[in-house]
Design a protein around this motif. Structure first.
Motif, short mmCIF file in Angstrom:
data_model
loop_
_atom_site.label_atom_id
_atom_site.label_comp_id
_atom_site.label_asym_id
_atom_site.label_seq_id
_atom_site.Cartn_x
_atom_site.Cartn_y
_atom_site.Cartn_z
N THR A 1 0.83 -1.20 0.00
CA THR A 1 0.00 0.00 0.00
C THR A 1 0.86 1.25 0.00
OG1 THR A 1 -1.78 -1.15 1.15
CG2 THR A 1 -1.79 1.25 1.26
N ALA A 2 1.98 1.22 0.73
CA ALA A 2 2.86 2.39 0.79
C ALA A 2 3.45 2.70 -0.58
CB ALA A 2 3.98 2.15 1.80
N VAL A 3 3.86 1.69 -1.31
CA VAL A 3 4.42 1.89 -2.65
C VAL A 3 3.33 2.40 -3.59
CG1 VAL A 3 5.41 0.72 -4.66
CG2 VAL A 3 6.30 0.24 -2.37
N SER A 4 2.14 1.80 -3.50
CA SER A 4 1.02 2.24 -4.33
C SER A 4 0.70 3.71 -4.08
CB SER A 4 -0.21 1.38 -4.03
OG SER A 4 -1.36 1.92 -4.64
N THR A 5 0.70 4.10 -2.81
CA THR A 5 0.37 5.49 -2.46
C THR A 5 1.40 6.46 -3.01
OG1 THR A 5 -0.75 4.75 -0.45
CG2 THR A 5 -0.04 7.05 -0.52
N GLN A 6 2.66 6.06 -3.00
CA GLN A 6 3.70 6.96 -3.52
C GLN A 6 3.55 7.13 -5.04
OE1 GLN A 6 7.76 6.68 -2.01
NE2 GLN A 6 8.54 6.92 -4.10
N TYR A 7 3.29 6.05 -5.76
CA TYR A 7 3.04 6.17 -7.20
C TYR A 7 1.83 7.07 -7.46
CZ TYR A 7 6.33 2.56 -8.88
OH TYR A 7 7.44 1.84 -9.22
N ALA A 8 0.76 6.86 -6.68
CA ALA A 8 -0.43 7.68 -6.87
C ALA A 8 -0.14 9.15 -6.60
CB ALA A 8 -1.55 7.19 -5.94
N ALA A 9 0.72 9.41 -5.62
CA ALA A 9 1.09 10.80 -5.31
C ALA A 9 1.87 11.42 -6.46
CB ALA A 9 1.91 10.84 -4.03
N GLU A 10 2.76 10.65 -7.10
CA GLU A 10 3.47 11.16 -8.28
C GLU A 10 2.48 11.51 -9.38
OE1 GLU A 10 7.40 9.42 -9.48
OE2 GLU A 10 6.75 7.79 -8.16
N ALA A 11 1.53 10.61 -9.60
CA ALA A 11 0.54 10.83 -10.66
C ALA A 11 -0.32 12.05 -10.35
CB ALA A 11 -0.32 9.59 -10.83
N ARG A 12 -0.68 12.23 -9.10
CA ARG A 12 -1.54 13.36 -8.75
C ARG A 12 -0.77 14.68 -8.83
NH1 ARG A 12 -5.90 11.58 -4.14
NH2 ARG A 12 -6.46 13.78 -4.43
N PHE A 13 0.52 14.66 -8.58
CA PHE A 13 1.34 15.86 -8.79
C PHE A 13 1.31 16.25 -10.27
CE2 PHE A 13 5.40 17.54 -10.29
CZ PHE A 13 5.50 18.71 -9.55
N LEU A 14 1.57 15.28 -11.15
CA LEU A 14 1.58 15.57 -12.58
C LEU A 14 0.19 15.95 -13.07
CD1 LEU A 14 3.92 12.70 -13.85
CD2 LEU A 14 4.47 15.15 -13.74
N ARG A 15 -0.84 15.33 -12.51
CA ARG A 15 -2.21 15.66 -12.90
C ARG A 15 -2.55 17.10 -12.53
NH1 ARG A 15 -6.85 11.77 -10.57
NH2 ARG A 15 -6.72 13.12 -8.72
N ALA A 16 -2.12 17.53 -11.35
CA ALA A 16 -2.34 18.92 -10.94
C ALA A 16 -1.59 19.89 -11.83
CB ALA A 16 -1.92 19.09 -9.48
N LEU A 17 -0.34 19.57 -12.12
CA LEU A 17 0.49 20.42 -12.98
C LEU A 17 -0.17 20.57 -14.35
CD1 LEU A 17 3.30 21.86 -13.34
CD2 LEU A 17 4.15 19.65 -14.19
#
Length: 535
Positions: free
Chosen positions: A144-160
């Motif tokens: 779950t921790a690894v999944s959350t970090q990938y999701a956080a990367e994606a959400r950063f790029l999505r916001a940008l």
């Protein structure tokens, strides 16, 4: 329908990576499902998941042009040039960016269409990554921790990506506190025919709703990204990158208290220079050219888009080729505006003229060009997205607008400026007769410091409603045409400082051309989306 598959391989960050690409029946929405690789295959091992994530970053760097090879959309040379060509601090010399420069775009012209399509392609890949890693975690493929970090990367790029869309295709937040129509904020992975049908019908919300979702994505990214990375230190999202981007977004909202609060997390509340961020250890480089001579490893770059000899925008989309003079191997497409180069606020002896500007030596074309991007052969220059210098100036402006003649604003401004200007030209608080004078100095500094990084249009549009600091009329500024430039280079003269007449008239804020049109293909595919008025 055109399909791409996961067998397309590109070198990315020194590794041979499999690139996940998404295409569509609707050419410009880039929303159709993955056809050549099932999600089960793409996310069935940790190694495959990492390849998918790397492919998302590659999409951010290179993108495609009319469905073909990349040209630096959505966050490479093309998008940076667009940000400059909408402003007045560079002069268009050829036809490549003429439509943008002279505001003759329509709902079928290529540059604005490709920015839209590539940004939404990136957004969809972010959403696919989020859905894929969540499913992989549920199956136990990754933690779950690894999944959350990938999701956080994606959400950063999505916001940008969504922020880039809203500042180009919608009126700015500062017009009516975001009450104007925004852009579709897409958060659902398009991975089946049904999903395509539903997702292309997402309507346009308001600008305020877009900003709320952008900040929610960035808050999630901040909470779940690492502070530092041992590899890809500045080309994969980090906690500091999410915070830095929030200072930018909140500045667009005139949320000056919010800018100050976010900046403090990165060390901007210190009372004296030098400033160092406790998160990520960001600090200004000693010389203003440090982020560009050491673009892959420097203390100032918080987040950049990576390019390599094997994966870049090519001759039509690499930073050095777009910006560089022909005498060095560039294409000579845009020159630095002589009116910026000669501006009184760009003082004599400022080393950014000698280190980050260069003159074309070809006879009959002795213009000055931006010299931040220099690898004309391999095209490996990273695209700068946000630097520590911007965070310092974002917070400086917020302080200057909050308190009259705030010495904290001056200290932050001087931290960026003093590394380039002679001692005799450095500011003290007595240099400014008013609160507005200090704010104006910070805004002037942004024009010099970020020249060639695509930040001019974002500043123009966020200042459009501020009568004290907007360009004339609050709209698109008047532009110099190439016919006004002398082949001897005489327009650029930091001693005599002549002014070159801007023959292309300014466009008022009220004019429909102030914002870009929604592409025709998007309108045809989405019955719930309205065209911007006037097109």
């Amino acid at each position: 329908m055109k399909f791409f598959n996961i067998k397309n391989k590109l070198a990315f960050g020194g590794l041979l990576l499999t690139l996940l690409t998404v295409s569509s029946c609707q050419k410009y929405t880039e929303l159709n499902p993955i056809n050549s690789l099932s999600e089960a295959t793409a996310f069935d091992t940790p190694a495959n998941i990492e390849l998918v994530a790397a492919g998302v970053y590659n999409t951010a760097a290179v993108g495609s042009y009319n469905g073909g090879s990349g040209r630096g959309y959505p966050f490479g040379a093309a998008s940076i040039e667009q940000g400059e060509m909408r402003g007045e601090d560079m002069v268009n010399l050829a036809t490549f960016y003429q439509i943008t420069y002279e505001s003759t775009y329509t709902s079928t012209t290529a540059n604005n269409i490709n920015l839209w399509s590539n940004l939404y392609a990136l957004i969809n890949q972010c959403n696919i990554l989020i859905a894929g890693v969540e499913a992989a975690a549920a199956k136990g493929t990754i933690t779950t921790a690894v999944s959350t970090q990938y999701a956080a990367e994606a959400r950063f790029l999505r916001a940008l990506a969504h922020h880039e869309l809203v500042i180009n295709f919608s009126r700015p937040y500062v017009d009516g506190n975001g009450s104007n129509i925004g852009i579709p904020y897409r958060t659902v992975a398009v991975n089946s025919t049904d999903a395509v049908s539903a997702q292309i019908q997402v309507p346009r919300g308001t600008v305020a709703e877009d900003y709320s979702k952008i900040l929610a994505d960035l808050d999630y990214a901040e909470a779940n990204l690492p502070a530092t990375r041992s590899t890809y230190a500045i080309t994969r999202a980090t906690k500091g990158a999410a915070i830095a981007l929030k200072t930018r977004v909140k500045l667009h909202m005139n949320d000056f208290a919010g800018v100050i609060t976010e900046g403090a997390k990165l060390g901007t509340s210190a009372t004296t220079a030098p400033f160092t961020s406790p998160i990520g250890n960001y600090a200004l480089t000693a010389s203003p050219d440090g982020p560009f001579t050491g673009f892959s490893n420097n203390t100032e770059s918080i987040f950049s888009i990576e390019n390599s000899a094997a994966a870049n925008g090519g001759v039509n989309g690499a930073l050095a080729n777009m910006f560089g003079p022909a005498s060095l191997g560039g294409r000579g497409l845009v020159a630095t505006s002589p009116n910026l180069y000669n501006a009184s606020f760009w003082v004599t002896g400022d080393t950014r003229r000698t280190l980050l500007q260069i003159q074309q030596t070809t006879t009959g074309a002795k213009y000055f060009f931006n010299y931040k991007f220099r690898d004309y052969t391999n095209k490996t220059d990273y695209a700068p997205i946000i630097r520590y210098a911007e965070v310092l100036l974002n917070v400086a402006e917020a302080y200057s607008r909050t308190t009259a003649l705030d010495t904290r604003a001056l200290t932050l401004l001087n931290a960026v400026r003093n590394r380039a200007v002679p001692t005799a030209s450095q500011y003290t608080i007595l240099s400014f007769a008013s609160q507005n004078a200090l704010t104006q100095a910070i805004l002037n500094e942004r024009r010099i410091e970020f020249a060639g990084e695509g930040r001019r249009w974002p500043d123009i549009t966020r200042l459009s409603q501020d009568a004290n600091f907007q360009v004339a009329g609050g709209g698109i500024p008047a532009k110099i045409l190439v016919t006004a430039l002398s082949g001897t280079g005489s327009n650029w003269d930091a001693v005599l400082r002549p002014t070159t007449a801007a023959a292309k008239a300014a466009i008022a804020y009220s004019d429909y051309r102030y914002i870009w049109p929604i592409p025709t293909d998007e309108l045809n595919a989405n019955p719930n989306i309205a065209q911007n008025a006037g097109y």
